[in-house]
Motif scaffolding. Structure first.
Motif, PDB file in Angstrom:
ATOM      1  N   THR A 110       9.463   1.628  48.364  1.00 45.95           N
ATOM      2  CA  THR A 110       9.232   0.469  48.921  1.00 45.95           C
ATOM      3  C   THR A 110       8.035   0.593  49.881  1.00 45.95           C
ATOM      4  O   THR A 110       7.389  -0.138  50.334  1.00 45.95           O
ATOM      5  N   GLY A 111       7.765   1.852  50.453  1.00 45.03           N
ATOM      6  CA  GLY A 111       6.928   2.164  51.513  1.00 45.03           C
ATOM      7  C   GLY A 111       5.541   2.460  50.508  1.00 45.03           C
ATOM      8  O   GLY A 111       4.355   2.150  51.519  1.00 45.03           O
ATOM      9  N   GLN A 112       5.488   2.892  49.430  1.00 46.70           N
ATOM     10  CA  GLN A 112       4.276   3.021  48.718  1.00 46.70           C
ATOM     11  C   GLN A 112       3.865   1.781  48.136  1.00 46.70           C
ATOM     12  O   GLN A 112       2.745   1.544  47.781  1.00 46.70           O
ATOM     13  N   ALA A 113       4.789   0.928  47.747  1.00 43.47           N
ATOM     14  CA  ALA A 113       4.379  -0.421  47.075  1.00 43.47           C
ATOM     15  C   ALA A 113       5.327  -1.538  47.894  1.00 43.47           C
ATOM     16  O   ALA A 113       6.248  -1.991  47.417  1.00 43.47           O
ATOM     17  N   PRO A 114       4.558  -2.207  48.860  1.00 43.25           N
ATOM     18  CA  PRO A 114       5.242  -3.104  49.725  1.00 43.25           C
ATOM     19  C   PRO A 114       5.551  -4.251  48.925  1.00 43.25           C
ATOM     20  O   PRO A 114       4.899  -4.639  47.785  1.00 43.25           O
ATOM     21  N   PHE A 115       6.314  -5.278  49.360  1.00 42.63           N
ATOM     22  CA  PHE A 115       6.834  -6.555  48.859  1.00 42.63           C
ATOM     23  C   PHE A 115       5.564  -7.269  48.907  1.00 42.63           C
ATOM     24  O   PHE A 115       4.905  -7.628  50.043  1.00 42.63           O
ATOM     25  N   GLN A 116       4.975  -7.946  47.652  1.00 43.47           N
ATOM     26  CA  GLN A 116       3.711  -8.856  47.765  1.00 43.47           C
ATOM     27  C   GLN A 116       4.097 -10.428  47.711  1.00 43.47           C
ATOM     28  O   GLN A 116       3.218 -11.295  47.424  1.00 43.47           O
ATOM     29  N   GLY A 117       5.449 -10.529  47.505  1.00 41.79           N
ATOM     30  CA  GLY A 117       5.906 -12.176  47.207  1.00 41.79           C
ATOM     31  C   GLY A 117       6.088 -12.152  45.623  1.00 41.79           C
ATOM     32  O   GLY A 117       5.953 -11.297  44.870  1.00 41.79           O
ATOM     33  N   PHE A 118       6.827 -13.489  45.534  1.00 47.78           N
ATOM     34  CA  PHE A 118       7.220 -13.669  43.968  1.00 47.78           C
ATOM     35  C   PHE A 118       5.852 -14.487  43.477  1.00 47.78           C
ATOM     36  O   PHE A 118       5.305 -15.501  44.057  1.00 47.78           O
ATOM     37  N   GLU A 119       5.783 -14.374  42.165  1.00 45.00           N
ATOM     38  CA  GLU A 119       4.667 -15.261  41.503  1.00 45.00           C
ATOM     39  C   GLU A 119       5.076 -16.758  41.673  1.00 45.00           C
ATOM     40  O   GLU A 119       3.836 -17.467  41.928  1.00 45.00           O
ATOM     41  N   ASP A 120       6.156 -16.980  41.664  1.00 45.29           N
ATOM     42  CA  ASP A 120       6.431 -18.197  41.965  1.00 45.29           C
ATOM     43  C   ASP A 120       7.282 -18.448  43.103  1.00 45.29           C
ATOM     44  O   ASP A 120       8.478 -18.402  43.309  1.00 45.29           O
ATOM     45  N   PRO A 121       6.519 -18.654  44.404  1.00 42.51           N
ATOM     46  CA  PRO A 121       7.362 -18.675  45.790  1.00 42.51           C
ATOM     47  C   PRO A 121       8.272 -19.894  46.046  1.00 42.51           C
ATOM     48  O   PRO A 121       8.945 -20.024  46.931  1.00 42.51           O
ATOM     49  N   GLU A 122       8.174 -20.887  45.197  1.00 40.98           N
ATOM     50  CA  GLU A 122       9.391 -22.012  45.133  1.00 40.98           C
ATOM     51  C   GLU A 122      10.396 -21.843  44.290  1.00 40.98           C
ATOM     52  O   GLU A 122      11.290 -22.696  43.928  1.00 40.98           O
ATOM     53  N   PHE A 128      16.323 -18.923  47.420  1.00 40.75           N
ATOM     54  CA  PHE A 128      17.721 -18.284  48.119  1.00 40.75           C
ATOM     55  C   PHE A 128      17.608 -17.277  48.861  1.00 40.75           C
ATOM     56  O   PHE A 128      18.119 -17.248  49.660  1.00 40.75           O
ATOM     57  N   LEU A 129      16.604 -16.291  48.508  1.00 41.09           N
ATOM     58  CA  LEU A 129      16.528 -15.143  49.523  1.00 41.09           C
ATOM     59  C   LEU A 129      16.113 -15.557  50.903  1.00 41.09           C
ATOM     60  O   LEU A 129      16.285 -15.136  51.696  1.00 41.09           O
ATOM     61  N   GLN A 130      15.073 -16.747  50.598  1.00 37.82           N
ATOM     62  CA  GLN A 130      14.644 -17.371  52.035  1.00 37.82           C
ATOM     63  C   GLN A 130      15.860 -17.729  52.889  1.00 37.82           C
ATOM     64  O   GLN A 130      15.785 -17.390  54.095  1.00 37.82           O
ATOM     65  N   GLN A 131      16.669 -18.428  52.201  1.00 38.57           N
ATOM     66  CA  GLN A 131      17.802 -18.825  53.171  1.00 38.57           C
ATOM     67  C   GLN A 131      18.971 -17.663  53.515  1.00 38.57           C
ATOM     68  O   GLN A 131      19.384 -18.182  54.417  1.00 38.57           O
ATOM     69  N   GLN A 132      19.033 -16.896  52.742  1.00 36.94           N
ATOM     70  CA  GLN A 132      19.850 -15.427  53.244  1.00 36.94           C
ATOM     71  C   GLN A 132      19.027 -14.656  53.958  1.00 36.94           C
ATOM     72  O   GLN A 132      19.577 -13.619  54.616  1.00 36.94           O
ATOM     73  N   GLY A 133      17.686 -14.682  54.511  1.00 35.42           N
ATOM     74  CA  GLY A 133      17.067 -14.221  55.507  1.00 35.42           C
ATOM     75  C   GLY A 133      16.622 -12.766  54.731  1.00 35.42           C
ATOM     76  O   GLY A 133      16.503 -11.704  55.485  1.00 35.42           O
ATOM     77  N   LEU A 134      16.384 -12.610  53.556  1.00 33.77           N
ATOM     78  CA  LEU A 134      16.067 -11.291  52.729  1.00 33.77           C
ATOM     79  C   LEU A 134      14.688 -11.154  52.276  1.00 33.77           C
ATOM     80  O   LEU A 134      14.465 -10.457  51.743  1.00 33.77           O
ATOM     81  N   LEU A 135      14.016 -12.409  52.466  1.00 29.70           N
ATOM     82  CA  LEU A 135      12.646 -12.337  51.948  1.00 29.70           C
ATOM     83  C   LEU A 135      11.722 -11.583  52.802  1.00 29.70           C
ATOM     84  O   LEU A 135      10.676 -11.102  52.347  1.00 29.70           O
ATOM     85  N   GLU A 136      12.023 -11.436  54.002  1.00 31.54           N
ATOM     86  CA  GLU A 136      10.935 -10.780  55.001  1.00 31.54           C
ATOM     87  C   GLU A 136      10.993  -9.217  54.746  1.00 31.54           C
ATOM     88  O   GLU A 136      11.931  -8.777  54.116  1.00 31.54           O
ATOM     89  N   GLY A 137       9.967  -8.463  54.916  1.00 35.00           N
ATOM     90  CA  GLY A 137       9.925  -7.070  54.839  1.00 35.00           C
ATOM     91  C   GLY A 137       9.693  -6.525  53.586  1.00 35.00           C
ATOM     92  O   GLY A 137       9.316  -7.436  52.555  1.00 35.00           O
ATOM     93  N   ASP A 138       9.695  -5.216  53.314  1.00 32.38           N
ATOM     94  CA  ASP A 138       9.390  -4.565  52.084  1.00 32.38           C
ATOM     95  C   ASP A 138      10.580  -4.164  51.268  1.00 32.38           C
ATOM     96  O   ASP A 138      10.385  -3.433  50.212  1.00 32.38           O
ATOM     97  N   ASP A 139      11.589  -4.307  51.676  1.00 32.08           N
ATOM     98  CA  ASP A 139      12.571  -3.594  50.921  1.00 32.08           C
ATOM     99  C   ASP A 139      13.041  -4.391  49.515  1.00 32.08           C
ATOM    100  O   ASP A 139      12.339  -5.444  49.275  1.00 32.08           O
TER     101      ASP A 139
END
Length: 176
Positions: A110-122, A128-139
């Protein structure tokens, strides 16, 4: 540090150095047996069969951190994968891929390949991940996040859970 510097226990309990895969193209995936994406086991197996003679190895790392969707023991997971999807690619010990008990390999990935988002952010998963607070960061965000590793052990690309194996083929073929 690189991918080849890490070790992990196989699903059958023996320690395995990732340096054993040096010179191969790797697809490292966190997996789960009771997830909406579990069918990807079958797709990953087909991908492995299609490209293994050219040097692709799929490495599966079961994880129970997302919706408790991998509750079984290593033996149960191994049996499930063989019976339901004919999995022959290497499976490893059930691990944590995020948080304080995160396996060091996944911290590196995850340090080498950070989270770039989902193809469909909607998408339902992104919402669901946004509601759970899991969308932020690179985990790792969810089961079946995939990391493509080149023959030199470098992280070439990260694919989120919603990316199907056919979508990954051009990137894989470019490394083979």
């Amino acid at each position: 540090m690189g991918v080849y510097d890490y070790t992990a226990n196989t699903i059958r309990g023996t320690q395995k150095s990732l340096s054993d895969y040096e010179g191969k193209v790797l697809l490292i995936v966190n997996t789960a047996s009771k997830c909406g994406f579990t069918r990807q086991y079958g797709d990953l197996q087909k991908l492995y069969e299609q490209y293994k003679d050219q040097g692709l190895v799929v490495l599966g790392f079961p994880c129970n951190q997302f919706g408790a969707q991998e509750p079984g023991t290593n033996e149960e997971i191994d049996t499930f994968c063989q019976l339901n999807y004919g999995v022959t690619f290497p499976l490893f010990d059930k691990i944590d891929v995020r948080g304080s008990d995160q396996h060091p390999l996944f911290g590196y990935l995850t340090g080498q390949a950070p989270f770039q988002g989902f193809e469909d952010p909607e998408s339902r998963l992104a919402t669901f991940l946004q509601q759970q607070g899991l969308l932020e960061g690179d985990d790792i965000k969810w089961n079946f996040t995939k990391f493509l590793i080149d023959r030199s052990g470098n992280v070439a690309q990260r694919f989120e859970s919603t990316v199907e194996t056919d979508q990954m083929k051009p990137a894989i073929e470019a490394l083979l």
